[in-house]
Enzyme design. Structure first.
Site, PDB file in Angstrom:
ATOM      1  N   HIS A 122       3.748   2.409  12.685  1.00 43.77           N
ATOM      2  CA  HIS A 122       2.859   3.769  13.122  1.00 43.77           C
ATOM      3  C   HIS A 122       3.670   4.603  13.974  1.00 43.77           C
ATOM      4  O   HIS A 122       3.001   5.253  14.687  1.00 43.77           O
ATOM      5  CB  HIS A 122       1.681   3.197  13.592  1.00 43.77           C
ATOM      6  CG  HIS A 122       0.748   2.619  12.547  1.00 43.77           C
ATOM      7  ND1 HIS A 122      -0.495   2.311  12.715  1.00 43.77           N
ATOM      8  CD2 HIS A 122       0.974   2.147  11.308  1.00 43.77           C
ATOM      9  CE1 HIS A 122      -1.096   1.751  11.756  1.00 43.77           C
ATOM     10  NE2 HIS A 122       0.113   1.572  10.781  1.00 43.77           N
ATOM     11  N   ASP A 165       6.152   0.432   6.603  1.00 44.84           N
ATOM     12  CA  ASP A 165       4.608   0.158   6.212  1.00 44.84           C
ATOM     13  C   ASP A 165       4.051   1.260   5.437  1.00 44.84           C
ATOM     14  O   ASP A 165       3.683   2.293   6.009  1.00 44.84           O
ATOM     15  CB  ASP A 165       4.012   0.398   7.731  1.00 44.84           C
ATOM     16  CG  ASP A 165       2.460  -0.163   7.782  1.00 44.84           C
ATOM     17  OD1 ASP A 165       1.889  -0.360   6.875  1.00 44.84           O
ATOM     18  OD2 ASP A 165       1.863   0.219   8.915  1.00 44.84           O
ATOM     19  N   GLU A 216      -4.863   2.061   2.601  1.00 48.09           N
ATOM     20  CA  GLU A 216      -5.144   0.872   3.574  1.00 48.09           C
ATOM     21  C   GLU A 216      -5.260   1.319   4.804  1.00 48.09           C
ATOM     22  O   GLU A 216      -6.193   0.410   5.475  1.00 48.09           O
ATOM     23  CB  GLU A 216      -3.940  -0.003   3.454  1.00 48.09           C
ATOM     24  CG  GLU A 216      -4.268  -1.273   4.135  1.00 48.09           C
ATOM     25  CD  GLU A 216      -3.251  -1.499   5.426  1.00 48.09           C
ATOM     26  OE1 GLU A 216      -2.991  -2.737   6.037  1.00 48.09           O
ATOM     27  OE2 GLU A 216      -2.747  -0.599   6.112  1.00 48.09           O
ATOM     28  N   GLU A 217      -4.739   2.310   5.341  1.00 48.27           N
ATOM     29  CA  GLU A 217      -4.562   2.693   6.696  1.00 48.27           C
ATOM     30  C   GLU A 217      -6.009   3.055   7.312  1.00 48.27           C
ATOM     31  O   GLU A 217      -6.189   3.125   8.574  1.00 48.27           O
ATOM     32  CB  GLU A 217      -3.632   3.542   7.063  1.00 48.27           C
ATOM     33  CG  GLU A 217      -2.248   3.133   6.627  1.00 48.27           C
ATOM     34  CD  GLU A 217      -1.573   2.209   7.576  1.00 48.27           C
ATOM     35  OE1 GLU A 217      -2.411   1.601   8.566  1.00 48.27           O
ATOM     36  OE2 GLU A 217      -0.435   1.684   7.438  1.00 48.27           O
ATOM     37  N   ASP A 227       3.436  -6.247   3.545  1.00 47.50           N
ATOM     38  CA  ASP A 227       3.385  -5.223   4.549  1.00 47.50           C
ATOM     39  C   ASP A 227       4.209  -5.211   5.632  1.00 47.50           C
ATOM     40  O   ASP A 227       4.023  -5.831   6.441  1.00 47.50           O
ATOM     41  CB  ASP A 227       1.816  -5.144   4.914  1.00 47.50           C
ATOM     42  CG  ASP A 227       1.352  -3.777   5.499  1.00 47.50           C
ATOM     43  OD1 ASP A 227       2.334  -3.000   5.412  1.00 47.50           O
ATOM     44  OD2 ASP A 227       0.292  -3.600   5.880  1.00 47.50           O
ATOM     45  N   HIS A 243       0.829  -1.215  -0.110  1.00 45.54           N
ATOM     46  CA  HIS A 243      -0.072   0.030   0.026  1.00 45.54           C
ATOM     47  C   HIS A 243       0.682   1.220  -0.039  1.00 45.54           C
ATOM     48  O   HIS A 243       1.877   1.404   0.627  1.00 45.54           O
ATOM     49  CB  HIS A 243      -1.107   0.029   1.343  1.00 45.54           C
ATOM     50  CG  HIS A 243      -0.658  -0.207   2.375  1.00 45.54           C
ATOM     51  ND1 HIS A 243      -0.297   1.304   3.447  1.00 45.54           N
ATOM     52  CD2 HIS A 243      -0.340  -1.143   3.391  1.00 45.54           C
ATOM     53  CE1 HIS A 243       0.168   0.844   4.261  1.00 45.54           C
ATOM     54  NE2 HIS A 243       0.010  -0.507   4.492  1.00 45.54           N
TER      55      HIS A 243
HETATM   56 ZN   LIG Z   1       0.502  -1.643   6.325  1.00 40.30          ZN
END
Ligand SMILES: [Zn+2]
Length: 311
Positions: A278, A145, A179-180, A207, A133
Site C-alpha cells: 500500500h 498487491d 478487493e481493496e 496476493d 485482484h
Molecule cells: Zn491485495
C-alpha cells in the site's frame, strides 16, 4: 486532547517472525485511531506506518469511523517522519503541527471481474477457482498487491495447457475487482455462484508474488490432513509449508455462498511484503520474474492435484 493531534507511534514488533502478525498487532492504531482521537476531542490522528521498513513512504490502508463519534482526519506518516516527529516532540512539548490533506472519495464507476476457464474433462461441474485482484490501493501501482496474483492465476491455467494436461475438474481463473475497498468483486462472484447452483471444490488466491513457501488452508481438519498428504510432492519446490489460516479476501464470500471444501491462500515469503504494501513503492521493478514463475508453478501443481484427486 481538545485541539490536539493524537500521534500513534507504536512500531512493528520485529521480534515476530511473521510480518503479517506484526501488521495485525500494530493495525489497531490505523483502524480505530481516528475514532479514539475523535472521542477525546482531538483534531486529528497521525499514525506511524505499518511496516518495519525505514523509508519515506506513507503506508496506508483501511481506517474506520464510528457514526456516533465526530469524524477527524487520520493520516499515515512514513516511519522516518514518525521517528523525526517523535524526536521533535521530546525536544519541544509545545510543538505545533499543521496537517494538509487532499483526499477525496470519487463516485463509483462500473467495473468487472474477468473470468476464464478450462472445462473439466471428467467432472466439468466441479469448479476450482484460482484468483487475484485487479484493483490496487490508491497510492500504489499494485505490482505485488495484486498484479502478481493476477498473473499467477492466468499462468496456472497456461501451464496446465502447456504441459498437455487436461484437468479432470473445471479450473477457473478469476481476476477480481474491488478487493481493496469493499470486496464487491468477490461478493458478486460468490452471489452468482450460489444463484447458478455451482459446485465449488476449492478456491485458491494469490496476493503478493514472493518466493513460494507453501499454502494456508481454511478448511475442516480432515481436509487439511488430505492437503498435507501432498506435501512431499511440493517439497522439492520448497512450496510444502501448510498452515491453517486465512484463504483470501476475494474468495472469502464463497465460504457461506457455496461451501467449497477448502479456501487456500498462496503463501509467498512475506519478509519484504510490508516494505512496499500500500505504498507508491509497490512497483513492477519489485517483482522478481523467477520468484513469480515459481509461485505460478506451485499454484499450477496444487491445482492439478485438486483437479485429479478432489478433496
Ligand atoms: Zn491485495
Amino acid at each position: 486532547m481538545k485541539g490536539k493531534f493524537v500521534f500513534y507511534n507504536r512500531p512493528f514488533d520485529d521480534a515476530l517472525i511473521e510480518p503479517g502478525m506484526a501488521y495485525g498487532r500494530a493495525g489497531d492504531q490505523r483502524r480505530i485511531g481516528a475514532i479514539e482521537a475523535g472521542k477525546r476531542g482531538a483534531v486529528g490522528a497521525l499514525v506511524r506506518s505499518l511496516t518495519s521498513a525505514h523509508d519515506d513512504y506513507p503506508h496506508t490502508g483501511t481506517m474506520n469511523y464510528d457514526p456516533a463519534v465526530p469524524k477527524v482526519p487520520g493520516a499515515a506518516l512514513s516511519t522516518l517522519a514518525a521517528d523525526k516527529l517523535s524526536l521533535l516532540l521530546k525536544a519541544n512539548k509545545d510543538l505545533e503541527f499543521e496537517l494538509q490533506m487532499e483526499c477525496v472519495t470519487l463516485p463509483d464507476e462500473k467495473s468487472y471481474n474477468v473470468v476464464g476457464e478450462i472445462k473439466g474433462s471428467k467432472f466439468p461441474d466441479e469448479i476450482i477457482t484460482v484468483g487475484g485482484h485487479l484493483d490496487s490501493w490508491d497510492l500504489a501501482e499494485g505490482a505485488h498487491d495484486d498484479g502478481t496474483g493476477v498473473v499467477q492465476s492466468m499462468e496456472a491455467l497456461r501451464l496446465l495447457r502447456a504441459a498437455g494436461l487436461k484437468p479432470e475438474r473445471t479450473v477457473r481463473a478469476v481476476l477480481f475487482m474491488n478487493e481493496e475497498n469493499g470486496n464487491r468483486g468477490g461478493t458478486e462472484y460468490a452471489r452468482l455462484a450460489a444463484q447458478n447452483k455451482e459446485k465449488h471444490l476449492a478456491a485458491i488466491e494469490s496476493d503478493g508474488g514472493f518466493t513460494p513457501r507453501g499454502f494456508s488452508a481454511e478448511a475442516e481438519p480432515a481436509i487439511v490432513a488430505k492437503l498435507a498428504k501432498w506435501g512431499p510432492l511440493l517439497k522439492p519446490y520448497h512450496a510444502s509449508d501448510l498452515t491453517v489460516g486465512h484463504g483470501g479476501t476475494d474468495i472469502g464470500p464463497l465460504k457461506t455462498a457455496v461451501q467449497p471444501k477448502a479456501l487456500i491462500g498462496y503463501d509467498g515469503d512475506s519478509q519484504r511484503y510490508f516494505d512496499i504494501h500500500h505504498t507508491a513503492a509497490d512497483t513492477f521493478d519489485k517483482v522478481n520474474r523467477r520468484e513469480l514463475e515459481l509461485g505460478g508453478a506451485s499454484m499450477a501443481s496444487l491445482i492439478y492435484l485438486l483437479s485429479k484427486y478432489g478433496l
